[in-house]
Design a protein around this motif. Sequence first.
Motif, PDB file in Angstrom:
ATOM      1  N   VAL A  83      -1.499  -5.776   2.046  1.00  0.00           N
ATOM      2  CA  VAL A  83      -2.037  -6.986   1.431  1.00  0.00           C
ATOM      3  C   VAL A  83      -3.534  -6.819   1.214  1.00  0.00           C
ATOM      4  O   VAL A  83      -4.268  -6.421   2.136  1.00  0.00           O
ATOM      5  N   ILE A  84      -3.990  -7.110   0.010  1.00  0.00           N
ATOM      6  CA  ILE A  84      -5.419  -7.089  -0.323  1.00  0.00           C
ATOM      7  C   ILE A  84      -5.836  -8.517  -0.654  1.00  0.00           C
ATOM      8  O   ILE A  84      -5.286  -9.125  -1.582  1.00  0.00           O
ATOM      9  N   ASP A  90      11.079   3.357  -1.451  1.00  0.00           N
ATOM     10  CA  ASP A  90      11.411   2.120  -2.175  1.00  0.00           C
ATOM     11  C   ASP A  90      11.094   0.862  -1.369  1.00  0.00           C
ATOM     12  O   ASP A  90      11.378  -0.253  -1.835  1.00  0.00           O
ATOM     13  N   MET A  91      10.510   1.027  -0.205  1.00  0.00           N
ATOM     14  CA  MET A  91      10.220  -0.126   0.647  1.00  0.00           C
ATOM     15  C   MET A  91       8.753  -0.523   0.617  1.00  0.00           C
ATOM     16  O   MET A  91       8.362  -1.527   1.227  1.00  0.00           O
ATOM     17  N   VAL A  92       7.935   0.234  -0.073  1.00  0.00           N
ATOM     18  CA  VAL A  92       6.494  -0.049  -0.109  1.00  0.00           C
ATOM     19  C   VAL A  92       6.222  -1.236  -1.023  1.00  0.00           C
ATOM     20  O   VAL A  92       6.772  -1.335  -2.121  1.00  0.00           O
ATOM     21  N   LYS A  93       5.343  -2.132  -0.567  1.00  0.00           N
ATOM     22  CA  LYS A  93       4.955  -3.285  -1.373  1.00  0.00           C
ATOM     23  C   LYS A  93       3.453  -3.513  -1.236  1.00  0.00           C
ATOM     24  O   LYS A  93       2.903  -3.477  -0.137  1.00  0.00           O
ATOM     25  N   HIS A 152      -2.050   2.266  -4.596  1.00  0.00           N
ATOM     26  CA  HIS A 152      -0.791   2.476  -5.314  1.00  0.00           C
ATOM     27  C   HIS A 152      -0.654   3.930  -5.751  1.00  0.00           C
ATOM     28  O   HIS A 152       0.421   4.543  -5.600  1.00  0.00           O
ATOM     29  N   ASP A 153      -1.713   4.516  -6.295  1.00  0.00           N
ATOM     30  CA  ASP A 153      -1.661   5.918  -6.716  1.00  0.00           C
ATOM     31  C   ASP A 153      -1.451   6.840  -5.522  1.00  0.00           C
ATOM     32  O   ASP A 153      -0.690   7.819  -5.607  1.00  0.00           O
ATOM     33  N   PHE A 154      -2.131   6.564  -4.412  1.00  0.00           N
ATOM     34  CA  PHE A 154      -1.990   7.389  -3.217  1.00  0.00           C
ATOM     35  C   PHE A 154      -0.556   7.372  -2.708  1.00  0.00           C
ATOM     36  O   PHE A 154       0.019   8.415  -2.352  1.00  0.00           O
ATOM     37  N   VAL A 155       0.041   6.187  -2.710  1.00  0.00           N
ATOM     38  CA  VAL A 155       1.415   6.056  -2.238  1.00  0.00           C
ATOM     39  C   VAL A 155       2.393   6.749  -3.185  1.00  0.00           C
ATOM     40  O   VAL A 155       3.231   7.563  -2.768  1.00  0.00           O
ATOM     41  N   GLN A 156       2.290   6.461  -4.478  1.00  0.00           N
ATOM     42  CA  GLN A 156       3.272   6.948  -5.445  1.00  0.00           C
ATOM     43  C   GLN A 156       3.114   8.421  -5.785  1.00  0.00           C
ATOM     44  O   GLN A 156       4.101   9.085  -6.127  1.00  0.00           O
ATOM     45  N   GLU A 157       1.921   8.945  -5.693  1.00  0.00           N
ATOM     46  CA  GLU A 157       1.697  10.341  -6.069  1.00  0.00           C
ATOM     47  C   GLU A 157       1.715  11.294  -4.883  1.00  0.00           C
ATOM     48  O   GLU A 157       1.928  12.498  -5.075  1.00  0.00           O
ATOM     49  N   GLY A 167       4.376  -2.628 -10.298  1.00  0.00           N
ATOM     50  CA  GLY A 167       5.041  -3.232  -9.149  1.00  0.00           C
ATOM     51  C   GLY A 167       4.091  -3.808  -8.120  1.00  0.00           C
ATOM     52  O   GLY A 167       4.510  -4.134  -6.993  1.00  0.00           O
ATOM     53  N   ILE A 168       2.811  -3.960  -8.476  1.00  0.00           N
ATOM     54  CA  ILE A 168       1.838  -4.592  -7.579  1.00  0.00           C
ATOM     55  C   ILE A 168       1.905  -6.098  -7.797  1.00  0.00           C
ATOM     56  O   ILE A 168       1.672  -6.588  -8.896  1.00  0.00           O
ATOM     57  N   GLU A 169       2.220  -6.838  -6.754  1.00  0.00           N
ATOM     58  CA  GLU A 169       2.354  -8.285  -6.876  1.00  0.00           C
ATOM     59  C   GLU A 169       0.983  -8.949  -6.821  1.00  0.00           C
ATOM     60  O   GLU A 169       0.172  -8.654  -5.940  1.00  0.00           O
TER      61      GLU A 169
END
Length: 446
Positions: free
Chosen positions: A93-94, A125-128, A109-114, A158-160
């Motif tokens: 959460v930010i 698939d559980m990262v939010k 997001h880039d760090f997580v996905q890449e 997918g960033i809420e």
Amino acid sequence: MKIDAANKKLLCRYTVENNLVGNDEFSLEYDYLVLAVGAQVNTFNTPGVLENCHFLKEVEDAQKIRRTVIDCFEKAVLPGLSEEERRINLHFVIVGGGPTGVEFAAELHDFVQEDLVNLYPSVKDMVKITVIQSGDHILNMFDERISSFAEQKFRRDGIEVQTGSRVISVSDKEITMKLKAKGEICSVPHGLVVWSTGVETRPFVKDFMGQIGQANRRVLATDEWLRVKGCEDVYALGDCATINQRKVMEDIAAIFKAADKDNSGFLTVEEFKDVIDDILERYPQVEHYLKSKHLRDVTDLMKDSEGNDIDEVDIEGFKLALCQADSQVKNLPATAQVAAQQGAYLSKCFNRKSKWKDNPEGPRRFRGSGRHQFHPFQYKHLGQFAPLGGEQAAAELPGDWVSVGRSTQWLWYSVYASKQVSWRTRVLVVSDWTRRFIFGRDSSRI
């Protein structure tokens, strides 16, 4: 740290805990003092923020965030956890939808996905990631086109984004917020909370402000030469201070008297032209006022009520011509761009102090004789960037030019590298980017 303004001393304390011998407290005398200490995180007295949130102000904050992100993934892959527990651990959460919060969300997001999903594929698939913003839009200080582009990109990634939400408390397990639209209070579990909602004055600066009669202000006030008001030989720049621009209407009578050389009680166009350069430099809000009214020349101010040119004006007509200019006075933004320009300006003034002591270069003194020793500080806005991740960025540049996309990201790279303080740091930054492109980010826990 404490400033003893009366005796021109700094009282300091060594804060690193160790077993070394010697006294941890010492004092420093100064001839000139420059305060460039920045600011601290503003928690708005929200319960639990200091104890349970991460911040984005110091190098240590970045190291702590990196360790916590890795810990969240390590905890999420432990056997025996339910899927719900894994999702909670991977909920980042930010709080704050300004440039800093948005850039962090994009980089995370880039760090997580890449990178991290390759190391922890079982929980990819559980990262939010959630951005909480109290206003109606993120990046609301930018052009609406940039704000809209950023929200659309975050939606695709997918960033809420939760706008219209005000955080009222933070615990080690969940964050509680109030939804403005519905008036409801809800709680959301988290694995990591990053707080990025603005800044406030540091405690020792507040103490100093009390000593010099500025206790009722939010931030330290300086004049246009960055000199702290109420304290001799002390200067301040960056987030810890703000320029208290002098109003032109405070000096309007003195300006009129200085311009009216023949003491006729009337000011001609030629007499007005003789002082206008000094007016524009000493009171930059006059130039902003001209631009806001789309006036081509300052002499356009000398018109009658029907818009016709006039040859001369009296003091009342002169006041009427400039009475709206002070409405254009604005505080400078708390950005590194402002602080960098102020630092360069102040160093130039110190380097030339002895040279210009007897040969002042600044504008005319309307209250008194002679000229100011230096030109006042003038901020030149060079634009602002908002990196949005995925090799895309948004930029708002001078001339109302808005740019978004991949080309803007490469422009941001070039500007960021060029603004480094030395060629050594430029090479280090560029080499770090190159390694990231080739090998990915380092995901070791430090």
